[in-house]
Design an enzyme around this catalytic site. Structure first.
Site, PDB file in Angstrom:
ATOM      1  N   TYR A  53      79.385   7.027 -29.717  1.00 18.76           N
ATOM      2  CA  TYR A  53      80.711   6.530 -30.054  1.00 18.76           C
ATOM      3  C   TYR A  53      80.882   6.348 -31.562  1.00 18.76           C
ATOM      4  O   TYR A  53      81.969   6.339 -32.099  1.00 18.76           O
ATOM      5  CB  TYR A  53      80.963   5.176 -29.366  1.00 18.76           C
ATOM      6  CG  TYR A  53      81.957   5.288 -28.243  1.00 18.76           C
ATOM      7  CD1 TYR A  53      83.062   6.140 -28.355  1.00 18.76           C
ATOM      8  CD2 TYR A  53      81.814   4.573 -27.073  1.00 18.76           C
ATOM      9  CE1 TYR A  53      83.980   6.269 -27.324  1.00 18.76           C
ATOM     10  CE2 TYR A  53      82.732   4.688 -26.035  1.00 18.76           C
ATOM     11  CZ  TYR A  53      83.811   5.530 -26.168  1.00 18.76           C
ATOM     12  OH  TYR A  53      84.714   5.654 -25.160  1.00 18.76           O
ATOM     13  N   CYS A 386      70.456  16.008 -17.190  1.00 19.08           N
ATOM     14  CA  CYS A 386      69.579  14.918 -17.597  1.00 19.08           C
ATOM     15  C   CYS A 386      69.853  13.669 -16.758  1.00 19.08           C
ATOM     16  O   CYS A 386      69.464  13.616 -15.597  1.00 19.08           O
ATOM     17  CB  CYS A 386      69.696  14.678 -19.095  1.00 19.08           C
ATOM     18  SG  CYS A 386      68.221  13.897 -19.769  1.00 19.08           S
ATOM     19  N   HIS A 512      68.770  19.819 -21.474  1.00 12.69           N
ATOM     20  CA  HIS A 512      70.165  19.920 -21.913  1.00 12.69           C
ATOM     21  C   HIS A 512      70.524  21.370 -22.219  1.00 12.69           C
ATOM     22  O   HIS A 512      70.375  21.810 -23.357  1.00 12.69           O
ATOM     23  CB  HIS A 512      70.378  19.068 -23.166  1.00 12.69           C
ATOM     24  CG  HIS A 512      70.284  17.603 -22.899  1.00 12.69           C
ATOM     25  ND1 HIS A 512      71.386  16.836 -22.610  1.00 12.69           N
ATOM     26  CD2 HIS A 512      69.215  16.783 -22.837  1.00 12.69           C
ATOM     27  CE1 HIS A 512      71.004  15.590 -22.400  1.00 12.69           C
ATOM     28  NE2 HIS A 512      69.689  15.532 -22.527  1.00 12.69           N
ATOM     29  N   GLU A 514      73.267  22.680 -22.708  1.00 13.53           N
ATOM     30  CA  GLU A 514      74.404  22.829 -23.638  1.00 13.53           C
ATOM     31  C   GLU A 514      73.957  23.103 -25.073  1.00 13.53           C
ATOM     32  O   GLU A 514      74.683  23.717 -25.845  1.00 13.53           O
ATOM     33  CB  GLU A 514      75.312  21.585 -23.583  1.00 13.53           C
ATOM     34  CG  GLU A 514      74.739  20.283 -24.141  1.00 13.53           C
ATOM     35  CD  GLU A 514      73.895  19.493 -23.130  1.00 13.53           C
ATOM     36  OE1 GLU A 514      73.458  20.089 -22.124  1.00 13.53           O
ATOM     37  OE2 GLU A 514      73.665  18.289 -23.359  1.00 13.53           O
TER      38      GLU A 514
HETATM   39  N1  GLN Z   1      68.406   7.784 -19.608  1.00 13.68           N
HETATM   40  C1  GLN Z   1      67.734   8.899 -19.034  1.00 13.68           C
HETATM   41  C2  GLN Z   1      66.326   9.055 -19.564  1.00 13.68           C
HETATM   42  O1  GLN Z   1      65.996   8.505 -20.583  1.00 13.68           O
HETATM   43  C3  GLN Z   1      68.523  10.172 -19.261  1.00 13.68           C
HETATM   44  C4  GLN Z   1      68.563  10.606 -20.690  1.00 13.68           C
HETATM   45  C5  GLN Z   1      69.604  11.628 -20.977  1.00 13.68           C
HETATM   46  O2  GLN Z   1      70.512  11.840 -20.178  1.00 13.68           O
HETATM   47  N2  GLN Z   1      69.538  12.264 -22.127  1.00 13.68           N
HETATM   48  O3  GLN Z   1      65.538   9.760 -18.986  1.00 13.68           O
END
Ligand code: GLN
Length: 542
Positions: A53, A386, A512, A514
């Site tokens: 944010y 994730c 990820h 993306e």
């Molecule tokens: N909070 C989760 C973790 O630490 C997912 C992390 C994320 O989505 N980048 O594994």
């Protein structure tokens, strides 16, 4: 090695990053080897500890660097892989100088901003530039000229220009040209002031790129030329266009590529923009529109999910559709939760695909789980990334396996069914910065699965950023209930991809995707979602 510094004047958010990436693309498609550096004048050593944010998405590099989202733009426009040294922050510079001071490298000296900090900045830039083996290094200076915190970086740029000469170092200044009054006059005064500011630090811009809602009038260019001391042909327009991907073409057609090559005495090959133009036209002329919901927690600031948005654009261009992203703020448990859920389901009933992205912290997780449940029960194409993947496993455990209250220990340490748990190596971690499981990791894909079909490969590398994983103790039971873990880490322990074989498209990944999506090479899991959503739309609408 040639250096091009790009600074910004008047205000932030002018598209300095896009201007930098666009010029990089033009030079690269003219046969030059190009790299880029982003300077962020804040004291954090990297972007990893910042809330999206505050500063938008935290972009992750192959080497695990958690960096500013502009590096994502460079990687996408230039189709290159950068490393974390390409994001220089005040924090990194100071840390390095202070470490040297403690080691005794400056023994006997008083360590000061001038010369030591500035020297460190210069060394870092030239080391990264030379180390890349490229012809040109673009350096985007974050912040706005005049900010106190960017002064040492501008001073370093000035000194480099003096030391290396104008044939090797040039300055591009991007500014805002507002349009005022009933007659719609283009105002150059803010530009004049910010250039004056630059010149007072000893930097004379070589090129000015004026951001305006309309093309700059010839008289505006002449005025800027006169007051800012640059030739008229060095004043370029970056006016509003239908898509940022058009900006390179816009600048090229005004002669920016040639002008830069002349100034830096670079070889003049043809600039091949055919493939790029084709991509831009596909973006601009989609055959249809599909709706994909993004159920997240930072939806108030779209930059928090910028790489997801880009991956949708790339996939849309390939699949011939444009994606209308429906931003949904995940409902949070508490007063009004049920009503918010009803509202969310209502919104989800009209979309063709659902994405639940990554995230941290418990807020919104119950709402996201309900979104995933809605996707699964109504057979709406779904991709979980994730945290989105971890929540999809909790949802599956709760509603398919009947394990009430199944959860990640990140959100409920006491849960009877800890289907997602902390990575064992994370238990030793005490500091927050740069300590997650980060960067590119190898993943082995199981044959005859959806994932295999999407990647068309048995082995992939994708970028990670997490502390939790699917609990190894639960894998067998989850698979027995019907979820297939189709991607697994090289050591065979961490579940990287999970899918439901009977669903239209229900897949999640621990990494990820993306971050590796490129305009002409969309991320396979996004492309899969977009194609499935397109088919689903056809089917539903007959
Ligand atoms: N909070 C989760 C973790 O630490 C997912 C992390 C994320 O989505 N980048 O594994």
């Amino acid at each position: 090695m040639k250096y091009i510094f790009v600074s910004g004047g008047v205000l932030s958010g002018l598209g300095k990053g896009i201007a930098t990436s666009s010029l990089g693309l033009l030079l690269k498609r003219s046969g030059l080897k190009v790299t880029a550096i982003k300077v962020d004048p804040y004291l954090n050593c990297d972007a990893g500890t910042m809330n999206p944010y505050e500063h938008g998405e935290v972009f992750v590099l192959h080497d695990g660097g958690e960096v500013d989202l502009d590096l994502g733009n460079y990687e996408r426009f230039l189709d290159i892989t950068l490393s974390s040294e390409h994001n220089i922050t005040t924090g990194k510079i100071y840390r390095s100088v202070i470490e040297k001071e403690r080691r005794g490298d400056y023994l006997g000296k008083t360590v000061q901003i001038i010369p030591h900090i500035v020297q460190e900045i210069k060394n870092t830039i030239t080391n990264v530039g030379k180390g890349s083996g490229c012809d040109v290094c673009l350096i985007e200076l974050g912040g706005t000229v005049g900010d106190m915190e960017s002064m040492p970086f501008l001073e370093a740029a000035r000194q480099l220009h003096m030391e290396l000469g104008g044939g090797d170092v040039i300055f591009i200044h991007t500014t805002l040209i507002p349009i005022m009054g009933v007659v719609g006059e283009q105002k150059t005064k803010p530009t004049q002031h910010s250039v004056k500011e630059l010149r007072s630090i000893g930097i004379q811009p070589d090129i000015i790129i004026g951001r305006c809602s309309e093309p700059l009038a010839q008289t505006t260019k002449e005025k800027i030329s006169l007051f800012c001391n640059v030739p008229v042909k060095a004043v370029f327009t970056a006016h509003d266009v239908s898509t940022v991907y058009r900006v390179p073409i816009l600048l090229h057609e005004q002669g920016l590529t040639d002008y830069v090559r002349d100034r830096l005495e670079l070889k003049k090959n043809v600039t091949d923009l055919d493939a790029w133009r084709e991509f831009v036209e596909r973006i601009e002329r989609p055959k249809e529109t599909i709706k994909i919901a993004l159920v997240g927690k930072y939806t108030g600031l779209k930059d928090s999910y910028i790489s997801h948005y880009k991956a949708f654009e790339h996939s849309g261009a390939k699949a011939g559709v444009s994606i209308d992203v429906v931003w949904i703020d995940a409902p949070e448990r508490g007063v009004g939760f049920e009503e918010e859920l009803r509202g969310m389901r209502e919104q989800l009933s009209s979309v063709h695909g659902i994405l639940v992205p990554g995230g941290f912290g418990v807020r919104g997780t119950e709402g996201k789980i309900e979104a995933i449940r809605y996707a699964r029960e109504n057979n709406i194409p779904f991709l979980g990334i994730c945290l989105g993947f971890q929540l999809a496993v909790s949802e599956f455990a709760r509603n398919v396996m009947g394990l009430e209250g199944a959860n990640s220990t990140e959100f409920d340490e006491q849960t009877r069914y800890p289907v997602v748990d902390i990575l064992p190596e994370q238990l030793r971690v005490t500091q927050m910065g740069a300590t997650m499981r980060l960067g590119a990791q190898k993943c082995i894909i199981r044959k005859d699965t959806l994932a295999y079909g999407l990647y068309d490969a048995g082995e992939i590398y994708e970028r990670h950023r997490h502390r939790y994983e699917i609990n190894p103790d639960w894998i067998e039971r989850i698979e027995d209930a019907g979820m297939v873990f189709s991607g697994i880490s090289e050591d065979g322990i961490k579940m990287e991809i999970g899918e439901l074989p009977d669903a239209r498209y229900h897949i999640g990944c621990q990494f990820h995707p993306e971050f590796l999506s490129r305009p002409e090479k969309p991320a396979p899991l996004f492309l899969g979602l977009v194609k499935a959503a397109k088919n689903f739309k056809r089917k539903r609408e007959g």
